[in-house]
Scaffold this motif. Structure first.
Motif, PDB file in Angstrom:
ATOM      1  N   ASN A  24      41.411  53.042  62.082  1.00  0.00           N
ATOM      2  CA  ASN A  24      41.445  51.902  63.015  1.00  0.00           C
ATOM      3  C   ASN A  24      42.852  51.720  63.584  1.00  0.00           C
ATOM      4  O   ASN A  24      43.491  50.681  63.377  1.00  0.00           O
ATOM      5  CB  ASN A  24      40.988  50.637  62.288  1.00  0.00           C
ATOM      6  N   GLU A  26      46.079  51.101  66.066  1.00  0.00           N
ATOM      7  CA  GLU A  26      46.368  50.153  67.149  1.00  0.00           C
ATOM      8  C   GLU A  26      47.730  50.481  67.745  1.00  0.00           C
ATOM      9  O   GLU A  26      48.693  50.750  67.024  1.00  0.00           O
ATOM     10  CB  GLU A  26      46.363  48.718  66.616  1.00  0.00           C
ATOM     11  N   GLU A  31      48.735  45.392  67.306  1.00  0.00           N
ATOM     12  CA  GLU A  31      48.372  45.587  65.900  1.00  0.00           C
ATOM     13  C   GLU A  31      47.778  44.329  65.280  1.00  0.00           C
ATOM     14  O   GLU A  31      48.189  43.895  64.193  1.00  0.00           O
ATOM     15  CB  GLU A  31      49.613  46.021  65.099  1.00  0.00           C
ATOM     16  N   GLN A  32      46.807  43.731  65.932  1.00  0.00           N
ATOM     17  CA  GLN A  32      46.214  42.481  65.443  1.00  0.00           C
ATOM     18  C   GLN A  32      45.479  42.695  64.120  1.00  0.00           C
ATOM     19  O   GLN A  32      45.699  41.966  63.141  1.00  0.00           O
ATOM     20  CB  GLN A  32      45.263  41.906  66.504  1.00  0.00           C
ATOM     21  N   ARG A  33      44.594  43.699  64.089  1.00  0.00           N
ATOM     22  CA  ARG A  33      43.825  43.953  62.872  1.00  0.00           C
ATOM     23  C   ARG A  33      44.751  44.365  61.735  1.00  0.00           C
ATOM     24  O   ARG A  33      44.645  43.856  60.612  1.00  0.00           O
ATOM     25  CB  ARG A  33      42.796  45.045  63.128  1.00  0.00           C
ATOM     26  N   THR A  34      45.672  45.277  62.027  1.00  0.00           N
ATOM     27  CA  THR A  34      46.587  45.766  61.002  1.00  0.00           C
ATOM     28  C   THR A  34      47.416  44.631  60.420  1.00  0.00           C
ATOM     29  O   THR A  34      47.530  44.492  59.192  1.00  0.00           O
ATOM     30  CB  THR A  34      47.512  46.845  61.585  1.00  0.00           C
ATOM     31  N   GLU A  36      46.819  41.453  60.415  1.00  0.00           N
ATOM     32  CA  GLU A  36      45.989  40.496  59.672  1.00  0.00           C
ATOM     33  C   GLU A  36      45.678  41.018  58.280  1.00  0.00           C
ATOM     34  O   GLU A  36      45.689  40.256  57.302  1.00  0.00           O
ATOM     35  CB  GLU A  36      44.693  40.216  60.439  1.00  0.00           C
ATOM     36  N   ILE A  37      45.405  42.312  58.159  1.00  0.00           N
ATOM     37  CA  ILE A  37      45.139  42.904  56.840  1.00  0.00           C
ATOM     38  C   ILE A  37      46.400  42.829  55.987  1.00  0.00           C
ATOM     39  O   ILE A  37      46.355  42.459  54.800  1.00  0.00           O
ATOM     40  CB  ILE A  37      44.654  44.354  56.984  1.00  0.00           C
ATOM     41  N   THR A  56      53.574  40.760  66.976  1.00  0.00           N
ATOM     42  CA  THR A  56      52.548  41.104  65.992  1.00  0.00           C
ATOM     43  C   THR A  56      53.135  41.523  64.650  1.00  0.00           C
ATOM     44  O   THR A  56      52.432  42.072  63.802  1.00  0.00           O
ATOM     45  CB  THR A  56      51.643  42.236  66.517  1.00  0.00           C
TER      46      THR A  56
END
Length: 386
Positions: A24, A26, A31-34, A36-37, A56
């Motif tokens: 996944n 980015e 890097e929104q998903r990264t 957040e994780i 981010t």
């Protein structure tokens, strides 16, 4: 090798994180998903979390004991606009984007160290875990600095690490002083006067001017700096014309300059412009130059490099740490953080395989425990309990 046993225990868990990041990817500042994780895992382990640093970026703060010493550990999170060709079952699920530089591994190793250090707290002071966005040419380090990174999270020293293919897993390489080059970019638009290709004497041919300029720019390397100093000037794009029988009005050249010498870097733009103006004037053409100094030289401070060496040798053994590696002509925006706060940048082995920025590159999961153990050992040594 002194891999930390507790970190070895969750190697499988780190591998899952790394492969999830890989699947996944980015791009920089996306890097929104990264992020957040990363933030969720840090919070799960009881680490203070600050999000949105440099758009981010994420910073985790972990304190132990009563000491007032503070250091920073930095990992980058972004991927590259490259179509993956690894064939792995965890290959990128995003068309045209992949982790071709190992930032998925870098993020994972710093998370692994954060997990271990949050469990053990075998140090006295404060660690700032810096998860940086947009290292790949977009200036994420500058964004974090502009957001007050070191004012909000003061550090006496800051440390970075990058994987290196074809250095064996479990080995490290470092040096004091310049370790990676300054990276500048340029765009030169040459204005000539178009004509029929059969009657070039009626115009000013910018293709000829551009061709002469490409050769002349190499005199910056061969005739204006010492042969003992490293300088690279590469023209990587040449855009001209639309028809076989028409000499165009304009030509556009783009490329990059790299040097390990900060004094040369300080005068390079002026020298570059002088060559462009001279060649154009000699041919009756003119030019506009867009020259950008993107990254400074990455310079390792002597004391911080000794700290890094001590941790690497504790993890890998003396014989598996090179302390006088040859500098690289690639550039790294972590250099900007080390201008603000002295620090050190180390390379760790990724084993045999494709080079970084190649569509067949993949981070070696066997390196995860080595990198996380290095980070953890660095903290335990640098912020040792009294």
């Amino acid at each position: 090798m002194a891999i930390i046993n507790r970190i070895a225990d969750f190697h499988g868990e780190m591998t899952e994180w790394r492969r999830d990041f890989h699947a996944n990817p980015e791009l920089g500042f996306q890097e929104q998903r990264t992020s957040e994780i990363v933030a969720a895992k840090l919070a799960e382990w009881g680490i203070e979390v600050h999000k949105g640093i440099g758009r981010t970026g994420v910073v985790g703060v972990l304190r132990a004991g009563n000491g007032d010493r503070r250091i920073g550990l930095r990992a980058d999170m972004d991927a590259l606009p490259i179509t993956e060709r690894t064939g792995k079952d965890y290959a990128s699920g995003t068309d045209g984007v992949m982790h071709a530089c190992g930032h998925d591994g870098h993020t994972t190793m710093l998370l692994g160290a954060a997990k271990y250090l949050a469990e053990t707290k075998n140090f006295d002071g404060t660690v700032h875990f810096i998860f940086q966005p947009a290292e790949e040419g977009l200036g994420g380090a500058f964004e974090m600095l502009d957001d007050g990174l070191f004012e909000r999270f003061p550090c006496e020293r800051v440390y970075g690490m990058h994987n290196m293919p074809n250095i064996p897993v479990g080995e490290f390489a470092i040096r004091t002083g310049p370790i990676m080059a300054a990276g500048d970019t340029f765009e030169v638009t040459i204005q000539g006067r178009g004509s029929h290709a059969a009657m070039p004497h009626q115009g000013v041919d910018p293709v000829v001017v551009g061709s002469n300029l490409i050769i002349a720019l190499q005199t910056l390397v061969s005739r204006t700096v010492s042969a003992q100093d490293a300088l690279v000037v590469s023209v990587t794009e040449f855009h001209a014309g639309e028809a076989f029988n028409v000499i165009p009005d304009t030509v556009v050249l783009r490329g990059t300059c790299r040097t390990l010498n900060m004094e040369i870097h300080g005068t390079l733009e002026e020298r570059f412009r002088r060559v462009v103006d001279g060649i154009c004037a000699a041919h009756g053409a003119s030019a506009t130059v867009d020259y950008k100094a993107i990254f400074p030289v990455t310079v390792n401070a002597e004391d911080a490099t000794q700290h890094a060496l001590g941790a690497a040798r504790a993890v890998a053994g003396d014989g598996r740490v090179r302390d006088e590696m040859t500098p690289l002509m690639g550039s790294e925006d972590f250099a900007a953080m080390m201008v603000a706060v002295p620090g050190s940048y180390i390379l760790m082995g990724n084993g045999p395989g494709a080079s970084v920025h190649h569509p067949e590159y993949d981070f070696n999961d066997e390196a995860l425990t080595h990198g996380a153990s290095y980070w953890s050992t660095l903290v335990e040594q640098r912020l040792a309990k009294a």
